[in-house]
Design a protein around this motif. Structure first.
Motif, mmCIF file in Angstrom:
data_model
loop_
_atom_site.group_PDB
_atom_site.id
_atom_site.type_symbol
_atom_site.label_atom_id
_atom_site.label_comp_id
_atom_site.label_asym_id
_atom_site.label_seq_id
_atom_site.Cartn_x
_atom_site.Cartn_y
_atom_site.Cartn_z
ATOM 1 N N ARG A 157 -0.079 5.563 -3.253
ATOM 2 C CA ARG A 157 -0.926 6.660 -2.780
ATOM 3 C C ARG A 157 -0.855 6.771 -1.264
ATOM 4 O O ARG A 157 -0.879 7.867 -0.708
ATOM 5 N N ASN A 171 1.568 11.315 -5.703
ATOM 6 C CA ASN A 171 0.487 11.696 -6.599
ATOM 7 C C ASN A 171 0.597 10.829 -7.854
ATOM 8 O O ASN A 171 1.326 11.142 -8.791
ATOM 9 N N THR A 213 -1.333 10.197 -10.337
ATOM 10 C CA THR A 213 -1.735 10.743 -11.632
ATOM 11 C C THR A 213 -0.574 11.495 -12.278
ATOM 12 O O THR A 213 -0.265 11.289 -13.458
ATOM 13 N N SER A 214 0.088 12.338 -11.502
ATOM 14 C CA SER A 214 1.173 13.105 -12.125
ATOM 15 C C SER A 214 2.357 12.196 -12.427
ATOM 16 O O SER A 214 3.081 12.425 -13.397
ATOM 17 N N ASP A 261 -7.736 14.375 -1.098
ATOM 18 C CA ASP A 261 -7.330 13.180 -1.844
ATOM 19 C C ASP A 261 -6.496 12.297 -0.935
ATOM 20 O O ASP A 261 -5.770 12.793 -0.073
ATOM 21 N N PHE A 270 -3.723 10.677 -1.313
ATOM 22 C CA PHE A 270 -2.275 10.863 -1.213
ATOM 23 C C PHE A 270 -1.914 12.167 -0.504
ATOM 24 O O PHE A 270 -0.882 12.272 0.128
ATOM 25 N N ARG A 271 -2.811 13.160 -0.574
ATOM 26 C CA ARG A 271 -2.539 14.418 0.128
ATOM 27 C C ARG A 271 -2.656 14.249 1.636
ATOM 28 O O ARG A 271 -2.054 14.999 2.407
ATOM 29 N N LYS A 298 0.679 13.239 2.435
ATOM 30 C CA LYS A 298 1.662 14.237 2.053
ATOM 31 C C LYS A 298 1.542 15.503 2.903
ATOM 32 O O LYS A 298 2.536 15.995 3.423
ATOM 33 N N ASN A 316 8.397 12.655 -1.774
ATOM 34 C CA ASN A 316 8.055 14.077 -1.883
ATOM 35 C C ASN A 316 9.204 15.015 -1.529
ATOM 36 O O ASN A 316 9.516 15.904 -2.326
#
Ligand SMILES: Nc1ncnc2c1ncn2[C@@H]1O[C@H](COP(=O)(O)OP(=O)(O)O)[C@@H](O)[C@H]1O
Ligand SMILES: [Mg+2]
Lengths: 445, 287
Positions: A315, A320, A322-323, B81, B83-84, B87, B116
């Motif tokens: 994370r 992501n 979850t995906s 979130d 991870f965002r 990202k 990503n």
């Protein structure tokens, strides 16, 4: 104290007799409590009610066997110095074994593949062996599918058989209600199973470790119970029969005009269909393997393995999770769906009884025994397990016992499975296998 | 490079409560673009907690955290979130206890950090399965970027070894390189010098200065040992019992009496006296 015992042991004397005596006394007591009731007393139906048969002798022998067994263990295996590796096999031997596997592994794969291709045409291959081959390949395919979820992504899924069931019922029901052929249903079954994987995965994958295992187990059972109780739609415990057999791309396997044998100018034989089924599952399994190997080298596969290693780090790197978990779940489910529709067309009859928890456990055992994440390990484990089951078919009552014992022995001998090293998905100069003790096993192991 | 004194991260009234414990109390601070900002304070001061709030691992009880990206876009991190935050807001972090993917190779660790863009290039895997050219190109670039960082942390020779096999100091450097591979505009390091010997510590400082000079990346550095950060920080914030007690350049902070009381120049025999002082200061601030 412990040290004194060890050095004493090396000299062959100075055993701590009182410790051993105490241990054996406790063992005898435990044995008496367990077997005293279960073996010493036996009820038998006699005329006019139950009669009690006393078998003190048998009970005594069993308890004595336990005590002697423990004594032998105390004097030999359990006297090893504490610390070091927990297995009973010396480190050097293990290393040599890993080395041997790494060297032979490369040559091993083409040989196994070649054997699998020519197997139906070998002189000794009869109908029975061919059926066994199909069964083993089905489990190889299921093992490879589950390997994505458990071995790569590190998510302990105890309800994998649910997706196998979804695939089988998808084909059976689509064929029954809409008359669709196997070749149309095969991809549909995979898609439906993947779809169910995502639906079930969404709420479940927020959970971690043991909770995930328990909930997947429950979902596996829920699907089976729904199939069992939705009588109008699925036929309930009666199952679905008369599922259409596959055709050779439109040419049916039948006697006479227009059949497979007629078309190719062969004499009709019922074995043609079996050979065809054999190659069908072989190809399906190989597709599973090919896709998995390919995915492992793509970002998604690497992300699955990273997830197994450390979810929080994932994370922090913007993944992501979850995906990523969902894709692992759905991909594994999809292959189970393919295998399920194959199962339905091969059997011609399915019922919820084929999709019990024990199937999930067997597939998981194959993955764990093979070495989590190892593709060839799954093959070896499937052959050993399914083949082993057949070999011991005669010893019906003891089959499970032998199976359990073998599992325990192997897990003691190689706690990380038969093939425990991990192959990197990418390399700069030289591909070096990563040894098992560094690889994380994910959640709930 | 953009204006040196433009803010990169602003934190306003950040408060984090764990039950009855006030771990961070009304902290406001700013990290500027192109700076090495240090957040220091004794053990238990709440530095890691601040970090976890900034990076989304904790949801702060109160406060606003804004990341100003180079392209002018602003992100409110407390609503995103975790991870965002890496990202989209381009805010990367490392951990106080190293979190590498130990069973994967050094190179694989650096590749996962580029997940990503690689996913995008592989058309969400579908294109990747068929080996489309744009994915192959992206993968090649990703490997080149990994090699670039491997060179800078002197680990090219060990690219194909398991990360868990590396010595501790190299693991630290690898974790920083991995965070840099996500292409961050702000890099947060939680006690990167902890457990390093002086030579490794020196190398680490060089790496950080390199990041500041070459990568257009701001650095936010957590440290409990003040001497480590004095040499390389442009701006130091001192935290004690969750409260900001000083904010300024190394020189200003070094001479601040509150900081000295909390922290510096305390001889062994003075520890008790200073301990009282700290409590008093903290109590004052809390009121
Ligand atoms: N998840 C948590 N739950 C409860 N208390 C916490 C948690 N995380 C940190 N704390 C407490 O917050 C305070 C600050 O801790 P931390 O931020 O780790 O300090 P530092 O990193 O400055 O050494 C400590 O008293 C710690 O016990
Ligand atoms: Mg900390």
């Amino acid at each position: 104290m412990a040290e004194a015992t060890q050095t004493g042991a090396a000299a062959g004397g100075g055993l701590d007799l009182s410790e051993i005596g105490k241990d054996l006394a406790i063992t005898a007591l435990l044995g008496a409590a367990l077997f005293g009731s279960t073996i010493a007393f036996k009820t038998e139906t006699a005329t006019g009610g139950l009669s009690l048969v006393l078998r003190f002798e048998s009970a005594f022998f069993v308890i004595a066997a336990v005590v002697v067994g423990r004594l032998i263990l105390l004097l030999t295996v359990w006297r090893r110095p504490t610390g070091g590796d927990r297995t009973f096999v010396p480190q050097a031997l293990q290393l040599r074994y890993a080395d041997f596997l790494a060297k032979t592994g490369k040559a091993f794969v083409p040989i196994v593949l070649l054997f699998a291709v020519v197997f139906p045409f070998l002189p000794f291959t009869d109908r029975y062996l061919l059926d066994l081959g199909i069964l083993i390949l089905t489990y190889v395919m299921l093992g490879w599918g589950l390997n994505i979820v458990v071995g790569l992504a590190g998510l302990l899924d105890l309800g994998y058989v649910a997706f196998y069931a979804v695939g089988a019922y998808s084909y059976a029901l689509l064929a029954q209600y809409f008359g669709l052929s196997f070749w149309i249903c095969l991809p549909l079954a995979g898609i439906l199973a993947a779809f169910w994987g995502i639906i079930l995965g969404f709420p479940v994958l927020r959970l971690r470790g043991d909770y995930l295992a328990i909930v997947t187990l429950a979902f596996g059972e829920i699907i089976r119970i729904v199939l069992l109780n939705w009588y109008n739609f699925t036929g309930g415990p009666d199952g679905i029969s008369g599922i259409p057999r596959p055709s050779f791309f439109g040419i049916p396997f039948k006697r006479g005009e227009g059949g497979f044998a007629d078309f190719f100018g062969l004499d009709y034989s019922s074995i043609h269909r079996i050979i065809f089924l054999y190659f069908l599952i072989l190809i399906l399994a190989l597709i599973t393997n090919f896709v998995t190997i390919r995915l492992r080298r793509l970002p998604i596969g690497r992300a699955w393995e990273a997830l197994r290693e450390d979810e929080i780090a994932c994370r922090s790197l913007g993944l992501n999770t979850t995906s990523i978990k969902l894709t692992a779940f759905a991909t594994g489910a999809m292959f189970a769906g393919f295998a399920g529709s194959f199962f339905a067309t091969r059997q011609g009859f399915i019922s919820p009884e084929s999709f019990t928890f024990i199937e999930s456990a067997l597939i998981l055992a194959i993955v764990v025994l093979g070495g989590m994440g190892s593709q060839i390990g799954v093959v070896i484990a499937s052959v050993a397990m399914i083949g082993g089951f057949e070999i011991f078919r005669e010893a019906e009552q003891y089959r499970m016992l032998i199976f359990g014992l073998a599992m325990v022995m192997i897990m003691i001998w190689r706690p990380r499975g038969l093939i425990a090293t991990r192959e990197p998905s990418i390399f700069l100069k030289e591909k070096k296998a990563v040894s098992a003790d560094m690889v994380a096993q994910g959640e709930g192991h | 490079m953009a204006d040196k004194k433009a803010p990169l991260l602003t934190v306003e009234h950040l408060t984090m409560r764990f039950g009855g414990l006030l771990a961070v109390n009304d902290l406001s601070m700013t990290a500027y673009r192109g700076d090495i900002t240090a957040l220091i304070g004794p053990n238990g001061a709440g530095k890691t907690t601040v970090f976890n709030c900034l990076t989304g691992f904790y949801k702060p009880t109160e406060g606003r955290i804004t990341m100003h990206r180079n392209d002018g876009e602003d992100f409110l991190l407390e609503r995103m979130d975790d991870f965002r935050i890496t990202k989209n807001a381009r805010f990367a972090r490392t951990f106080q206890n190293i979190r590498l993917f130990g069973g994967m190779t050094v190179l694989e660790n650096l590749m996962i950090a580029q997940h990503n863009p690689l996913m995008r290039a592989s058309k969400q895997t579908i294109g990747g399965i068929f080996g489309i050219a744009s994915f192959k190109r992206a993968e090649k670039e990703a490997i080149e970027r990994a090699e670039y960082w491997l060179e800078h942390i002197n680990l090219t020779q060990r690219a194909d070894d398991a990360a868990a096999d590396l010595p501790y100091g190299d693991q630290r450097k690898l974790e920083i390189a991995r965070a840099m591979c996500t292409g961050p505009e702000l890099l947060c390091l939680d006690e990167p010098a902890a457990g390093l010997n002086p030579a490794e510590s020196e190398e680490l400082n060089k790496l950080l200065l390199f990041v500041r000079a070459e990568c257009d990346t701001g650095i936010l550095l957590i440290e409990h040992d003040m001497n480590v950060v004095m040499g390389i920080s442009d701006h130091i914030i001192v935290l004690d019992y969750g409260v900001k007690i000083a904010d300024g350049t190394a020189e200003e902070v070094r001479s601040d009496p509150k900081v000295i009381a909390a922290y510096l120049g305390v001889e062994d025999e003075e520890v008790d006296a200073v301990g009282h002082e700290i409590e008093e200061t903290a109590a004052e601030v809390r009121q």
